[in-house]
Design a protein around this motif. Structure first.
Motif, PDB file in Angstrom:
ATOM      1  N   THR A 185      33.563  66.719  50.261  1.00 18.91           N
ATOM      2  CA  THR A 185      33.384  65.622  49.549  1.00 18.91           C
ATOM      3  C   THR A 185      34.453  64.840  49.195  1.00 18.91           C
ATOM      4  OG1 THR A 185      31.406  66.911  48.591  1.00 18.91           O
ATOM      5  CG2 THR A 185      32.015  65.796  46.721  1.00 18.91           C
ATOM      6  N   ARG A 186      35.785  65.571  48.835  1.00 21.29           N
ATOM      7  CA  ARG A 186      36.558  64.099  48.461  1.00 21.29           C
ATOM      8  C   ARG A 186      36.987  63.876  50.079  1.00 21.29           C
ATOM      9  NH1 ARG A 186      41.482  66.262  45.958  1.00 21.29           N
ATOM     10  NH2 ARG A 186      40.303  66.618  44.794  1.00 21.29           N
ATOM     11  N   VAL A 187      36.994  63.954  51.025  1.00 21.18           N
ATOM     12  CA  VAL A 187      37.176  63.353  51.751  1.00 21.18           C
ATOM     13  C   VAL A 187      36.639  62.121  51.709  1.00 21.18           C
ATOM     14  CG1 VAL A 187      37.410  63.439  55.079  1.00 21.18           C
ATOM     15  CG2 VAL A 187      37.975  65.229  53.516  1.00 21.18           C
ATOM     16  N   ILE A 188      35.120  62.080  51.814  1.00 12.75           N
ATOM     17  CA  ILE A 188      33.888  61.171  52.059  1.00 12.75           C
ATOM     18  C   ILE A 188      34.358  60.073  50.831  1.00 12.75           C
ATOM     19  CG2 ILE A 188      31.792  60.592  51.559  1.00 12.75           C
ATOM     20  CD1 ILE A 188      31.462  63.199  53.100  1.00 12.75           C
ATOM     21  N   LEU A 189      35.061  60.391  49.425  1.00  9.27           N
ATOM     22  CA  LEU A 189      35.371  59.333  48.438  1.00  9.27           C
ATOM     23  C   LEU A 189      36.698  59.121  48.716  1.00  9.27           C
ATOM     24  CD1 LEU A 189      33.692  61.752  45.580  1.00  9.27           C
ATOM     25  CD2 LEU A 189      32.510  60.166  46.209  1.00  9.27           C
ATOM     26  N   GLU A 190      37.328  59.890  48.765  1.00 10.38           N
ATOM     27  CA  GLU A 190      38.760  59.293  49.043  1.00 10.38           C
ATOM     28  C   GLU A 190      39.143  58.178  50.849  1.00 10.38           C
ATOM     29  OE1 GLU A 190      42.569  62.239  47.122  1.00 10.38           O
ATOM     30  OE2 GLU A 190      42.226  61.683  49.113  1.00 10.38           O
ATOM     31  N   LYS A 191      38.239  58.224  51.785  1.00 11.09           N
ATOM     32  CA  LYS A 191      38.943  58.010  52.796  1.00 11.09           C
ATOM     33  C   LYS A 191      37.606  56.936  53.303  1.00 11.09           C
ATOM     34  CE  LYS A 191      42.466  60.264  53.257  1.00 11.09           C
ATOM     35  NZ  LYS A 191      43.885  59.402  52.836  1.00 11.09           N
ATOM     36  N   THR A 192      36.400  56.983  52.109  1.00 18.70           N
ATOM     37  CA  THR A 192      35.516  55.352  53.103  1.00 18.70           C
ATOM     38  C   THR A 192      35.155  55.054  51.201  1.00 18.70           C
ATOM     39  OG1 THR A 192      33.213  56.958  52.204  1.00 18.70           O
ATOM     40  CG2 THR A 192      34.993  57.760  54.448  1.00 18.70           C
ATOM     41  N   SER A 193      34.286  54.283  52.022  1.00 21.72           N
ATOM     42  CA  SER A 193      33.131  54.050  50.631  1.00 21.72           C
ATOM     43  C   SER A 193      31.911  53.734  50.275  1.00 21.72           C
ATOM     44  CB  SER A 193      33.436  52.290  50.552  1.00 21.72           C
ATOM     45  OG  SER A 193      33.760  51.718  51.325  1.00 21.72           O
ATOM     46  N   ALA A 194      31.828  55.277  50.258  1.00 15.62           N
ATOM     47  CA  ALA A 194      30.120  55.239  50.592  1.00 15.62           C
ATOM     48  C   ALA A 194      29.684  55.687  49.415  1.00 15.62           C
ATOM     49  CB  ALA A 194      30.398  56.594  52.150  1.00 15.62           C
ATOM     50  N   TYR A 195      28.800  56.377  49.107  1.00 14.15           N
ATOM     51  CA  TYR A 195      27.894  56.738  48.606  1.00 14.15           C
ATOM     52  C   TYR A 195      27.140  57.705  48.917  1.00 14.15           C
ATOM     53  CZ  TYR A 195      28.046  52.697  46.225  1.00 14.15           C
ATOM     54  OH  TYR A 195      28.609  50.953  45.804  1.00 14.15           O
ATOM     55  N   LEU A 196      27.606  58.876  47.894  1.00  9.66           N
ATOM     56  CA  LEU A 196      27.447  60.086  48.245  1.00  9.66           C
ATOM     57  C   LEU A 196      26.503  61.264  47.501  1.00  9.66           C
ATOM     58  CD1 LEU A 196      28.107  62.427  50.090  1.00  9.66           C
ATOM     59  CD2 LEU A 196      30.402  63.187  48.870  1.00  9.66           C
ATOM     60  N   TRP A 197      25.411  61.807  47.785  1.00  7.06           N
ATOM     61  CA  TRP A 197      24.414  62.182  47.663  1.00  7.06           C
ATOM     62  C   TRP A 197      25.053  64.356  48.074  1.00  7.06           C
ATOM     63  CZ3 TRP A 197      23.305  57.522  47.705  1.00  7.06           C
ATOM     64  CH2 TRP A 197      22.716  57.045  46.842  1.00  7.06           C
ATOM     65  N   SER A 198      25.125  64.789  47.240  1.00  5.79           N
ATOM     66  CA  SER A 198      26.278  66.003  47.619  1.00  5.79           C
ATOM     67  C   SER A 198      25.399  67.596  47.053  1.00  5.79           C
ATOM     68  CB  SER A 198      27.797  66.293  47.130  1.00  5.79           C
ATOM     69  OG  SER A 198      27.775  66.816  47.650  1.00  5.79           O
ATOM     70  N   PHE A 199      24.976  68.577  47.486  1.00  8.15           N
ATOM     71  CA  PHE A 199      24.324  69.820  47.018  1.00  8.15           C
ATOM     72  C   PHE A 199      24.694  70.888  47.611  1.00  8.15           C
ATOM     73  CE2 PHE A 199      21.355  68.955  50.535  1.00  8.15           C
ATOM     74  CZ  PHE A 199      21.087  70.242  50.360  1.00  8.15           C
ATOM     75  N   ASP A 200      24.313  71.718  46.623  1.00  5.42           N
ATOM     76  CA  ASP A 200      25.160  73.155  46.848  1.00  5.42           C
ATOM     77  C   ASP A 200      23.701  73.862  46.063  1.00  5.42           C
ATOM     78  OD1 ASP A 200      27.856  75.155  48.318  1.00  5.42           O
ATOM     79  OD2 ASP A 200      26.363  76.134  46.927  1.00  5.42           O
ATOM     80  N   TYR A 201      23.653  75.298  46.576  1.00  9.05           N
ATOM     81  CA  TYR A 201      22.343  75.832  46.207  1.00  9.05           C
ATOM     82  C   TYR A 201      22.970  77.272  45.364  1.00  9.05           C
ATOM     83  CZ  TYR A 201      18.129  78.656  46.594  1.00  9.05           C
ATOM     84  OH  TYR A 201      16.677  79.177  45.564  1.00  9.05           O
ATOM     85  N   SER A 202      24.752  77.332  45.287  1.00 12.69           N
ATOM     86  CA  SER A 202      25.209  78.325  44.036  1.00 12.69           C
ATOM     87  C   SER A 202      25.874  77.584  42.867  1.00 12.69           C
ATOM     88  CB  SER A 202      26.226  78.673  45.103  1.00 12.69           C
ATOM     89  OG  SER A 202      27.279  78.100  45.355  1.00 12.69           O
ATOM     90  N   ILE A 204      18.258  73.866  50.892  1.00 16.07           N
ATOM     91  CA  ILE A 204      18.263  73.810  51.732  1.00 16.07           C
ATOM     92  C   ILE A 204      17.356  73.079  51.737  1.00 16.07           C
ATOM     93  CG2 ILE A 204      18.421  74.810  53.310  1.00 16.07           C
ATOM     94  CD1 ILE A 204      20.269  73.190  54.652  1.00 16.07           C
ATOM     95  N   TYR A 205      15.422  74.175  51.375  1.00 16.07           N
ATOM     96  CA  TYR A 205      14.284  73.649  52.044  1.00 16.07           C
ATOM     97  C   TYR A 205      13.845  73.077  50.620  1.00 16.07           C
ATOM     98  CZ  TYR A 205      15.909  78.282  54.670  1.00 16.07           C
ATOM     99  OH  TYR A 205      16.532  78.160  55.409  1.00 16.07           O
ATOM    100  N   GLN A 206      14.218  72.414  49.473  1.00 15.13           N
ATOM    101  CA  GLN A 206      14.482  72.007  48.171  1.00 15.13           C
ATOM    102  C   GLN A 206      14.814  71.321  47.829  1.00 15.13           C
ATOM    103  OE1 GLN A 206      12.742  75.558  46.500  1.00 15.13           O
ATOM    104  NE2 GLN A 206      10.628  75.073  47.022  1.00 15.13           N
ATOM    105  N   ILE A 207      14.954  70.106  48.471  1.00 10.42           N
ATOM    106  CA  ILE A 207      16.154  68.969  48.192  1.00 10.42           C
ATOM    107  C   ILE A 207      14.955  67.675  47.391  1.00 10.42           C
ATOM    108  CG2 ILE A 207      17.453  67.039  48.959  1.00 10.42           C
ATOM    109  CD1 ILE A 207      17.617  68.455  51.607  1.00 10.42           C
ATOM    110  N   PRO A 208      15.485  67.377  46.365  1.00  9.40           N
ATOM    111  CA  PRO A 208      14.648  67.145  45.607  1.00  9.40           C
ATOM    112  C   PRO A 208      14.927  65.277  45.235  1.00  9.40           C
ATOM    113  CG  PRO A 208      16.831  67.292  43.544  1.00  9.40           C
ATOM    114  CD  PRO A 208      16.856  68.115  45.379  1.00  9.40           C
ATOM    115  N   LEU A 209      14.795  64.616  46.764  1.00  5.62           N
ATOM    116  CA  LEU A 209      15.459  63.547  46.599  1.00  5.62           C
ATOM    117  C   LEU A 209      13.935  62.922  47.658  1.00  5.62           C
ATOM    118  CD1 LEU A 209      19.089  63.502  47.723  1.00  5.62           C
ATOM    119  CD2 LEU A 209      18.285  62.675  45.306  1.00  5.62           C
ATOM    120  N   PRO A 210      13.641  61.746  47.662  1.00  2.00           N
ATOM    121  CA  PRO A 210      12.891  60.941  48.890  1.00  2.00           C
ATOM    122  C   PRO A 210      13.172  61.436  50.186  1.00  2.00           C
ATOM    123  CG  PRO A 210      13.576  59.780  46.826  1.00  2.00           C
ATOM    124  CD  PRO A 210      14.174  60.790  46.605  1.00  2.00           C
ATOM    125  N   LYS A 211      12.370  61.400  51.139  1.00  2.00           N
ATOM    126  CA  LYS A 211      12.817  61.584  52.460  1.00  2.00           C
ATOM    127  C   LYS A 211      12.915  60.409  52.800  1.00  2.00           C
ATOM    128  CE  LYS A 211      10.314  66.286  52.632  1.00  2.00           C
ATOM    129  NZ  LYS A 211       8.565  66.410  53.081  1.00  2.00           N
TER     130      LYS A 211
END
Length: 280
Positions: free
Chosen positions: A59-76, A101-108
């Motif tokens: 997550t840190r790499v993407i935020l610091e090294k790119t200008s992408a928009y990130l949706w990030s999740f973990d089950y824990s 990972i089996y129930q990601i609450p986002l549009p496919k």
């Protein structure tokens, strides 16, 4: 589905900073760009899905090294550690949530890029996890995963697999306490075997391969990393390494054309990787 990731929540809360890149350590950055084969400039303005973020090292790499928009999740509950590590640099580009990972609450079919590192072997159904990830990539979008590989019959002739039936039954606290008490002796023995050119014998030691830990870290950080990764060896409910060709076949069966399937080497080590592009 019962949450099988409690041990990960514990380990990432306790060791929330251990694997985060700093001035001297760039392992996460190196591993991310080598594994994905993406360039920072090509991610500008893209929507990325990160499955299984842990404490947020990538997550840190993407935020610091790119200008992408990130949706990030973990089950824990590791999402709490991720937020503490990265919310101050997110700049509105991070959408962090807890989910299976089996129930990601986002549009496919919503994402330009999808990646999942260090997670799939710890899920109950490896192929179902791959199938779920592919569904959330746009048509023509790329999905990249890495995983523990099966290299031959000797893969499971290893202290990890020999002891896991016992360690999985221990409480988190008991296992961590045992590791804390014995890690220094194990590190000494491991280093001796490597120096004596008997590194092949280290697979029978109940400790992570210390050669995977960045050489730039100091002694205390190395010890901390060793405890973290050794705990990660012994406590997860699932540990299912895969043959690279089998994972590639899973991609093809579930609508993604394989662009690469093999081992990727970097200064962070060598990982088994499959990259695919969603076709349907």
């Amino acid at each position: 589905m019962q949450n099988y990731t409690q041990s990960f929540g514990l380990q990432w809360k306790k060791f929330s900073k251990t694997q985060m890149d700093d001035t001297d350590q760039k392992q996460s950055e190196t591993r991310f760009f080598a594994t994905t084969n993406w360039r920072p400039e090509e991610l500008a303005g893209k929507s990325i899905l990160e499955a299984g973020s842990g404490a947020g090292r990538f997550t840190r790499v993407i935020l610091e090294k790119t200008s992408a928009y990130l949706w990030s999740f973990d089950y824990s509950e590791a999402v709490e550690a991720n937020w503490q590590n990265n919310s101050d640099i997110a700049g509105g580009r991070l959408h962090l949530f807890q989910a299976s990972i089996y129930q990601i609450p986002l549009p496919k079919a919503s994402f330009d890029k999808v990646f999942c590192f260090g997670v799939l072997q710890h899920t109950p159904d490896f192929e179902a996890s791959v199938k779920s990830l592919i569904k959330y990539a746009k048509i023509g979008a790329e999905i990249v995963v890495d995983f523990y590989p099966i290299k031959g019959f000797w893969t499971k002739i290893h202290a990890k697999y020999l002891l896991r039936p016992l360690t999985k039954k221990m409480s988190h606290e008991t296992l961590l306490n045992i590791l804390e008490k014995n890690i220094d002796s194990l590190i000494t023995i491991f280093d001796f075997l490597v120096k004596a050119k008997l590194g092949v014998l280290t697979r029978f030691l109940p400790i992570v391969d210390l050669r995977t830990i960045p050489s730039t870290v100091d002694k205390q950080k190395r010890r901390e990393w060793a405890i973290l990764d050794t705990f990660d060896m012994f406590f997860p409910e699932y540990d299912n390494p895969q043959r690279i060709e089998d994972v590639a076949a899973m991609f093809e069966r579930n609508g993604a054309k394989v662009a690469f399937a093999g081992f990727v080497k970097s200064s962070a080590g060598t990982g088994a990787v499959v990259r695919g592009v969603r076709e349907s």
